[in-house]
Design an enzyme around this catalytic site. Structure first.
Site, mmCIF file in Angstrom:
data_model
loop_
_atom_site.group_PDB
_atom_site.id
_atom_site.type_symbol
_atom_site.label_atom_id
_atom_site.label_comp_id
_atom_site.label_asym_id
_atom_site.label_seq_id
_atom_site.Cartn_x
_atom_site.Cartn_y
_atom_site.Cartn_z
ATOM 1 C CD GLU A 1 60.315 25.222 17.154
ATOM 2 O OE1 GLU A 1 61.538 26.312 16.185
ATOM 3 O OE2 GLU A 1 59.547 25.095 17.846
ATOM 4 N NE ARG B 1 71.250 26.015 14.650
ATOM 5 C CZ ARG B 1 70.940 27.334 15.113
ATOM 6 N NH1 ARG B 1 71.330 28.008 15.344
ATOM 7 N NH2 ARG B 1 70.116 27.392 14.897
HETATM 8 P P1 AMP Z 1 61.555 27.015 10.606
HETATM 9 O O1 AMP Z 1 61.353 28.308 9.500
HETATM 10 O O2 AMP Z 1 60.780 27.206 11.471
HETATM 11 O O3 AMP Z 1 61.707 25.453 9.593
HETATM 12 O O4 AMP Z 1 62.956 27.169 11.251
HETATM 13 C C1 AMP Z 1 64.774 26.624 11.358
HETATM 14 C C2 AMP Z 1 65.458 27.552 11.173
HETATM 15 O O5 AMP Z 1 65.762 28.250 12.586
HETATM 16 C C3 AMP Z 1 67.071 26.845 10.771
HETATM 17 O O6 AMP Z 1 67.469 27.560 10.450
HETATM 18 C C4 AMP Z 1 66.755 26.332 12.484
HETATM 19 O O7 AMP Z 1 68.478 26.716 12.807
HETATM 20 C C5 AMP Z 1 66.183 27.337 13.455
HETATM 21 N N1 AMP Z 1 65.781 26.319 14.291
HETATM 22 C C6 AMP Z 1 64.117 26.185 14.300
HETATM 23 N N2 AMP Z 1 63.813 25.785 15.725
HETATM 24 C C7 AMP Z 1 64.821 25.690 16.464
HETATM 25 C C8 AMP Z 1 64.921 24.689 17.171
HETATM 26 N N3 AMP Z 1 64.100 23.822 18.216
HETATM 27 N N4 AMP Z 1 66.300 24.165 17.451
HETATM 28 C C9 AMP Z 1 67.284 24.834 16.421
HETATM 29 N N5 AMP Z 1 66.989 25.267 15.747
HETATM 30 C C10 AMP Z 1 65.982 25.817 14.781
#
Ligand code: AMP
Length: 177
Positions: free
Chosen positions: A101, A64
């Site tokens: 996450e 995305r």
């Molecule tokens: P993080 O590494 O935990 O900051 O996760 C960020 C990446 O995971 C981004 O590329 C987001 O597209 C995706 N992502 C993580 N959590 C979510 C969420 N709750 N909703 C949508 N996309 C998420």
């Protein structure tokens, strides 16, 4: 250049409960992408923030992040560097693994994506725990480049992702939950 209407942006992000795994509230940006004027205003605002920095390329994260990052690169006339999930890039790569996450992940960048000393701005749709972005910054730095700022459409404050990014990388997000 049109400014983002924040109430409209907020209502264009749809919560999907328990996706992709139980306990996760997934922020679905499909309604935002489907609204032409709103999407344009998001790109305009991200591009305006990026243009406050001297930079030569936009780095964006699979998948995305590409939607926003490529449009910002086009608008500013800059090169675009995709950081992709492991195994997707065809040429020689440098990689980095990290925690998500919802699970583990590994990302890669082409070894010749940028020249030592090149300045970039990182773009992704959402900052959650910060692992993905920290890993992207790490990949750029491994190639001798720098990340002057990290731009997100959405930031999930309660996960404190900002704290994972190096202190010299300012974080900007258009909307925070
Ligand atoms: P993080 O590494 O935990 O900051 O996760 C960020 C990446 O995971 C981004 O590329 C987001 O597209 C995706 N992502 C993580 N959590 C979510 C969420 N709750 N909703 C949508 N996309 C998420």
């Amino acid at each position: 250049m049109s400014r983002v209407n924040h109430a409209q942006l907020q209502s264009s992000i749809r919560d999907i409960l328990d996706f992709p795994t139980p306990g996760i509230v997934f922020k679905d940006i499909s309604p935002l992408l489907g609204d032409g004027p709103l999407f344009r205003s998001v790109i305009d605002e991200l591009a305006e923030i990026a243009s406050n920095t001297e930079l030569s390329k936009i780095v964006a994260i699979d998948a995305r992040g590409f939607v926003f990052g490529a449009a910002v690169a086009y608008k500013l006339g800059l090169g675009f560097i995709p950081i992709r999930k492991k195994g997707k890039l065809p040429y020689k790569t440098v990689g980095s693994s990290y925690q998500l996450e919802y699970g583990d992940a590994a990302m890669e960048i082409h070894i010749d994506a940028l020249n030592p000393g090149e300045a970039t701005v990182l773009v992704d749709d959402l900052l959650a725990t910060g692992g993905t972005s920290a890993s992207a910054v790490n990949l750029v730095q491994k190639l001798g480049g720098s990340v002057k700022a990290a731009l997100f459409v959405i930031e999930l404050d309660f996960l404190h992702g900002r704290a994972k990014l190096p202190p010299d990388v300012p974080v900007h997000s258009l909307i925070r939950f």
